[in-house]
Scaffold this motif. Structure first.
Motif, PDB file in Angstrom:
ATOM      1  N   THR A  69       0.853  -1.193   0.000  1.00 29.71           N
ATOM      2  CA  THR A  69       0.000   0.000   0.000  1.00 29.71           C
ATOM      3  C   THR A  69       0.891   1.247   0.000  1.00 29.71           C
ATOM      4  OG1 THR A  69      -0.034   0.071   2.404  1.00 29.71           O
ATOM      5  CG2 THR A  69      -1.799  -1.169   1.328  1.00 29.71           C
ATOM      6  N   PHE A  70       0.468   2.242  -0.779  1.00 29.26           N
ATOM      7  CA  PHE A  70       1.242   3.483  -0.876  1.00 29.26           C
ATOM      8  C   PHE A  70       0.760   4.425   0.231  1.00 29.26           C
ATOM      9  CE2 PHE A  70       1.966   7.543  -3.461  1.00 29.26           C
ATOM     10  CZ  PHE A  70       3.305   7.615  -3.115  1.00 29.26           C
ATOM     11  N   THR A  71       1.041   4.027   1.455  1.00 35.91           N
ATOM     12  CA  THR A  71       0.497   4.735   2.618  1.00 35.91           C
ATOM     13  C   THR A  71       1.525   5.640   3.293  1.00 35.91           C
ATOM     14  OG1 THR A  71       0.787   2.578   3.656  1.00 35.91           O
ATOM     15  CG2 THR A  71      -1.464   3.327   3.308  1.00 35.91           C
ATOM     16  N   PHE A  72       0.994   6.567   4.103  1.00 39.50           N
ATOM     17  CA  PHE A  72       1.809   7.477   4.899  1.00 39.50           C
ATOM     18  C   PHE A  72       2.691   6.721   5.848  1.00 39.50           C
ATOM     19  CE2 PHE A  72      -0.086  11.491   4.084  1.00 39.50           C
ATOM     20  CZ  PHE A  72       0.930  12.348   4.440  1.00 39.50           C
ATOM     21  N   TYR A  73       3.852   7.248   6.071  1.00 42.72           N
ATOM     22  CA  TYR A  73       4.793   6.444   6.815  1.00 42.72           C
ATOM     23  C   TYR A  73       5.123   6.942   8.210  1.00 42.72           C
ATOM     24  CZ  TYR A  73       7.803   9.625   4.060  1.00 42.72           C
ATOM     25  OH  TYR A  73       8.362  10.695   3.449  1.00 42.72           O
ATOM     26  N   GLY A 111       1.136  -3.834   4.044  1.00 44.02           N
ATOM     27  CA  GLY A 111       1.133  -2.456   4.521  1.00 44.02           C
ATOM     28  C   GLY A 111       2.290  -2.259   5.470  1.00 44.02           C
ATOM     29  N   GLY A 112       2.909  -1.088   5.388  1.00 41.22           N
ATOM     30  CA  GLY A 112       4.115  -0.898   6.185  1.00 41.22           C
ATOM     31  C   GLY A 112       3.980   0.158   7.266  1.00 41.22           C
ATOM     32  N   LEU A 132       2.910   4.114  16.208  1.00 36.86           N
ATOM     33  CA  LEU A 132       2.855   3.008  15.251  1.00 36.86           C
ATOM     34  C   LEU A 132       1.422   2.485  15.112  1.00 36.86           C
ATOM     35  CD1 LEU A 132       6.073   1.067  16.320  1.00 36.86           C
ATOM     36  CD2 LEU A 132       5.741   2.364  14.198  1.00 36.86           C
ATOM     37  N   ARG A 133       0.695   2.478  16.236  1.00 40.24           N
ATOM     38  CA  ARG A 133      -0.684   1.963  16.222  1.00 40.24           C
ATOM     39  C   ARG A 133      -1.565   2.790  15.275  1.00 40.24           C
ATOM     40  NH1 ARG A 133      -1.273   1.871  21.473  1.00 40.24           N
ATOM     41  NH2 ARG A 133      -0.436  -0.230  21.757  1.00 40.24           N
ATOM     42  N   GLU A 134      -1.379   4.092  15.310  1.00 34.05           N
ATOM     43  CA  GLU A 134      -2.116   4.958  14.372  1.00 34.05           C
ATOM     44  C   GLU A 134      -1.939   4.505  12.936  1.00 34.05           C
ATOM     45  OE1 GLU A 134      -1.226   9.177  14.538  1.00 34.05           O
ATOM     46  OE2 GLU A 134      -1.025   9.056  16.725  1.00 34.05           O
ATOM     47  N   GLY A 135      -0.683   4.259  12.594  1.00 35.10           N
ATOM     48  CA  GLY A 135      -0.387   3.837  11.230  1.00 35.10           C
ATOM     49  C   GLY A 135      -0.968   2.473  10.928  1.00 35.10           C
ATOM     50  N   LEU A 136      -0.914   1.598  11.899  1.00 34.80           N
ATOM     51  CA  LEU A 136      -1.349   0.212  11.670  1.00 34.80           C
ATOM     52  C   LEU A 136      -2.852   0.093  11.522  1.00 34.80           C
ATOM     53  CD1 LEU A 136       1.001  -1.889  13.964  1.00 34.80           C
ATOM     54  CD2 LEU A 136       0.489  -2.349  11.550  1.00 34.80           C
ATOM     55  N   GLU A 137      -3.599   0.953  12.254  1.00 41.11           N
ATOM     56  CA  GLU A 137      -5.028   0.673  12.319  1.00 41.11           C
ATOM     57  C   GLU A 137      -5.740   0.793  10.970  1.00 41.11           C
ATOM     58  OE1 GLU A 137      -6.484   2.449  15.929  1.00 41.11           O
ATOM     59  OE2 GLU A 137      -5.631   0.782  17.054  1.00 41.11           O
ATOM     60  N   VAL A 138      -5.346   1.789  10.194  1.00 35.89           N
ATOM     61  CA  VAL A 138      -5.989   1.895   8.883  1.00 35.89           C
ATOM     62  C   VAL A 138      -5.677   0.674   8.033  1.00 35.89           C
ATOM     63  CG1 VAL A 138      -4.152   3.262   7.832  1.00 35.89           C
ATOM     64  CG2 VAL A 138      -6.465   3.418   6.926  1.00 35.89           C
ATOM     65  N   LEU A 139      -4.497   0.117   8.237  1.00 32.62           N
ATOM     66  CA  LEU A 139      -4.111  -1.081   7.484  1.00 32.62           C
ATOM     67  C   LEU A 139      -4.957  -2.286   7.910  1.00 32.62           C
ATOM     68  CD1 LEU A 139      -0.209  -0.673   7.696  1.00 32.62           C
ATOM     69  CD2 LEU A 139      -1.718  -0.012   5.792  1.00 32.62           C
ATOM     70  N   ILE A 140      -5.156  -2.392   9.201  1.00 34.44           N
ATOM     71  CA  ILE A 140      -5.943  -3.510   9.745  1.00 34.44           C
ATOM     72  C   ILE A 140      -7.406  -3.381   9.318  1.00 34.44           C
ATOM     73  CG2 ILE A 140      -6.754  -4.598  11.885  1.00 34.44           C
ATOM     74  CD1 ILE A 140      -3.730  -5.019  11.191  1.00 34.44           C
TER      75      ILE A 140
END
Lengths: 376, 376, 376, 376
Positions: A69-73, A111-112, A132-140
């Protein structure tokens, strides 16, 4: 196409499969006019989704088993001033693009998450994991197939990230952006590898910053450490697509050409084939690329490992894989194709810049960080 | 966007406008996995029209005023063995893509014809014009805005092609793929230019085979010839995106790296900016690129000439045009960005290959064809 | 040894002989510890005559037909501060050394005069000739065999010098230190050559500042001028022993490596052989060297032209002229000698610096003065 | 001059003195026309004693505390076919020259023995020592001051040689021609060093084959071994005067340029100064050179260590040691001297070859033997 294959990477690795990753998004989309250089944020997923999707398709056609995924890092990276989108809006759009490509091409959606602002500021585990959780949740929420915990330079932060990532019950791959000299505190690649494995990551390795052959040097040190500790996680390697022997401990970042004149350092398809073969021989089983690795590089890797993978990429239909189009011209006696119809020619070629004043490497501002044998 | 601008290139040139051309199709789409290397035919317009359209959009966003049709170029070029499409089917699809992009982005649709198989075989004017007519008709049926008679290496064949092209009542641009030493029979660039102008082409110049700075050397000789003859057609230059000082009379074709290891020779965006400025100063008014020139190179040309053109490309929204993102990091004292926030830094940089064993240029199989001062 | 040969160079040239000059004194004796770098004056002839004599012997053994006196060259060059010798004392000692070597080895004793301080200051013919006369008289008193009027950068001053030199009734050779762009006022090599010949110099050519192959380019322009004017003086060429393609209008003087890091630019013996052959083919009949040309380079020139000269140098007894010592090792299958027993191997070799960071050429402070095709 | 100093090297080292060795004989005399390339034998001591003496004087003037006899080195090396002299005649003449120079300049006379033919053939200790004894006896008869047991590639043979050499009651220095990878059987530099020290050599180190900076890498490994074993012999380093990063386990021997095109690899005087400083910092106390190190290189080493040695070489009278002659020109605003009046300029310069097609290093026939980080 591999539409019927499992999307569980661990299952496939367990069956002995060699997985091909995808390549560069941010770097390639910058050149295509959709990402702001210097800023390097993924608002294109909202602004120009067709361009992001096209690139993801290219990688899938090139043989990639993974669509990232081309997501915010990171929390501390802002969008360009004229972009009013929220991070969530962008990442959601990015996930949708990846899912769409995955549905059609059968790829594993990955997703990274990456090194945090929190770690630099507080070094507090709770802060780091919260970010990190913020970033992960949209991925989950988008039900990705694989979490990649990547681009970490500190083994401590990496351990916290692995712990968190594992808590979601998804397969987790953990890759650091370190070179042969180790992490930001000088922890060796061998020790980093052992600690990542002990933290529970089933897949470990490195990504970005260093060129393919330096990356393999680092992986080789990691493997030695793991062997010594009796550990055997799967190994993953997604290096830079630029040659960086003179790059110091931050790889390409310190090069004079970074970021706007990297062209002469870009790897050729045959350098990628060599990388893929050497990586495989070292035991690496997830092989892909980072900045500077484009779809024809991924195709070259997938083609090199076609015997091991029992399949060719879709885009090989347009690849002069056996060099027969060049061989034909050579056989007609055309001097400009002499020798070129043979893979060895390309594997052994050391290409020129065509710039009469160029040296092969730069003298470094910070010689401390460079392999002294190169600088003498 | 330039949606309201005239699609008549001569009208715009007459108003003093500097026109930006587009860049590479076949070369770029080969890397993206849609064109077969060695064969280099445009069946992608039927097979994967989205990919061709995406690339045309990239160029339009980068500032190109022209969208060139991705059409077949010669009677003696077959498609890959597994392609059953006819030339007409492919070219029709290509025209449709170009028209679609033109409708949205306001670009001038240009279609090209190139050197013929007939010339090589018979050197008969009727045969040559018959073959060229086949290529032209699909373009005329699709009502393109500009005919580009390009990639000719013989001034005689070029004169016949111009004669034919002019008969359709469309604007005609005529560009040869020659270097400073002249055409295939040794006719000098000066004489070629005079004869093209006398044949009636309102726009003349060169394209492909040679790097931007060698191309300007050739244009400069053409201009001297035209000045001497009191002629003043518009000048056009669409060079290769690879550095070829050691390339001989066929430019890149004879280089050891052609076609699969050209990366280190690819020009940077700043080399393109320099090219655009020098071309403008020489009097060139249609400035674009050929193989190896990608959308960020076109954007760099359009940005360099923004003061003369009174506009910036759409994609400049994502360009670090004033280098402020780098300057900001430099101002924070980050050593890896020292000096990089300034255009001069990039204009003066001579980039490295990062390959310890690479020479800047290759020793040529055929030293006769190379500038001896380079080989001594 | 050529002990019985005439010491009149014009007589020998008239008989069709190819004359070999000698090489570097000041540059070589600086490395041997007898000349002060930066000052470059010949007090060693008094202080350490054995060292000067040894070098003169080396050249004679290497095949030089000429022994040049290691004399003072200009009124405005002082000796190092701690040297109390007069110019006359030094020059007298220098003449004696040259005569001694000539008596034993049969060489032609040549004495040189060079560009004056007077010309820079007054541009007055009387002043210039007065200064030159001072230099000439000690040479005349020592009854030298040949006057070399050398290292002039202005054709006007050269004409005055030739006029004066001819007045002594000795053979005169006139060589300028100019490159392909001509003299300090931009007078072309062709015109300089014609004017030197018209001033009466029976031998004309160039010396110093530029590398052997650039020197030949200049000679070739001179010859074209002479041919056009129907003149045919003997041609002489004594170039630098360092490669200087990036050197600008003053040759090596402007290079970053001048004077203390020229080693990697020093020519090999095979580059000298190539130079001698190409010089001969151009019609040059007095072939030698200047700074950086040492005795083994002179030997290589004399050996290359042995068929034309019907003799080998004394020092060829210690030369692996037919490469048989290498061939023998190659024939024993020693891999480190593979291919080395053959002259072609050495003639085609492009040697490396062994310095990983070195570019082949430097970017010039003053690009105006450099061949632009090299700098692009 | 150091005429009153002791000729016992151990006494002087014991007093804390840093000893400067001399440089190349065979290599330099080949270029001067007195030694046959490929054969490399010392008959010049009989045939042209003045040339050998001149070179020995150069080194003494340059600051060398040692004059090495230019003696035959091995039983299996024949003289050139046209030389009828016996080994004994030649070595006797060589000793006489060294003694003569020593008498005038106060230098320590050193004589060397090297690896034997016997070791290659029989590996029998008696045979080896018998062959070495032949070489040693002429040295002992001439009452030399120091035995150098040098150019050994096998630690076993070296141990036998040390045993024998010590039996004569003279000071003994033992140097191997090995690189960082160790001796011919793979014994590490650390172990070689320990074994040489345990065999009783009071001075140990390395000579020839590798460039100064690779040599220091080897010495550094030796020192680590010695430190670990609690041993502290004096350290000696006499490296090659050519850069050889791409040279493999035999150093320069395998380079394509060996032996006739080494010029571009020759070290500069400032590279020698850097070497001397780094060697001193590593603890090396006998610092000199081997093939390619000429008198101005030795002078640069002696000058660099002048503060430690409390003296300047005789030849420093002709050295622009403080760069004042260049500084003066720089101060006059002459652009070609900009920055050159300062030691840092020269210490940091990476010189060019001036050959447009040259790479900095060669691709090796035997990549196994090369540092892989250089070849990637």
């Amino acid at each position: 196409m591999s539409a019927e294959k499992s999307k569980n990477i661990l299952e496939r690795l367990g069956n002995g499969e060699v997985i091909i990753g995808d390549g560069s998004y941010v770097n390639t989309l910058e050149k295509r006019g959709y990402v702001l250089a210097g800023c390097y944020t993924p608002e294109a997923s909202v602004e120009n989704p067709h361009a992001v999707e096209e690139l993801a398709i290219e990688y899938a056609r090139a043989g990639a088993d993974i669509t990232q995924t081309f997501t915010f890092y990171s929390r501390d990276v802002g969008t360009p001033k004229d972009v009013k989108l929220t991070c969530l809006e962008i990442n959601k759009a990015s996930c949708e693009i990846a899912k769409k490509v995955s549905n059609k091409w059968g790829t594993i959606v990955a997703g990274g998450i990456i090194q945090t602002a929190a770690f630099k500021q507080t070094r507090d585990k709770n802060d780091v994991q919260a970010e990190l959780r913020e970033g992960l949740e949209v991925l989950i929420q988008n039900d990705i197939d694989l979490i990649i915990v990547e681009y970490f330079r500190n083994i401590v932060e990496m351990e916290w990230a692995i712990e968190l990532a594992l808590s979601y019950g998804k397969p987790v791959a953990a890759t650091m952006c370190i070179g042969p000299k180790g992490d930001a505190s000088g922890v060796s690649p061998a020790e980093c590898a052992v600690r990542m494995a002990k933290a529970g990551a089933p897949i470990i390795g490195i990504n970005c910053l260093f060129d393919p052959f330096i990356a393999l040097e680092t992986i080789s040190k990691m493997k030695a450490g793991l062997d010594g500790a009796g550990l055997s996680p799967y190994l993953m390697c997604q290096p830079l697509g630029y040659r960086t022997p003179d790059g110091g401990s931050y790889g390409w970042i310190y090069l004079p050409e970074f970021p706007h004149a990297m062209e002469p350092r870009q790897v050729t398809r045959y350098e990628c084939a060599r990388f893929a073969r050497e990586a495989y021989n070292l035991g690496v089983r997830i092989i892909g690329g980072c900045c500077g690795i484009e779809s024809y590089h991924i195709r070259a890797m997938a083609e090199e490992l076609a015997p091991e993978r029992n399949c060719l990429p879709t885009a090989s239909r347009k690849s002069d894989l056996d060099l027969s189009t060049l061989k034909e011209k050579e056989d007609k006696g055309r001097p400009e194709f002499k020798g070129k119809g043979c893979k060895d020619y390309w594997m052994n070629l050391v290409p020129c810049t065509g710039r009469p004043l160029s040296a092969p490497m730069f003298r470094q501002a910070d010689p401390e960080t460079v392999n002294p044998s190169v600088l003498n």
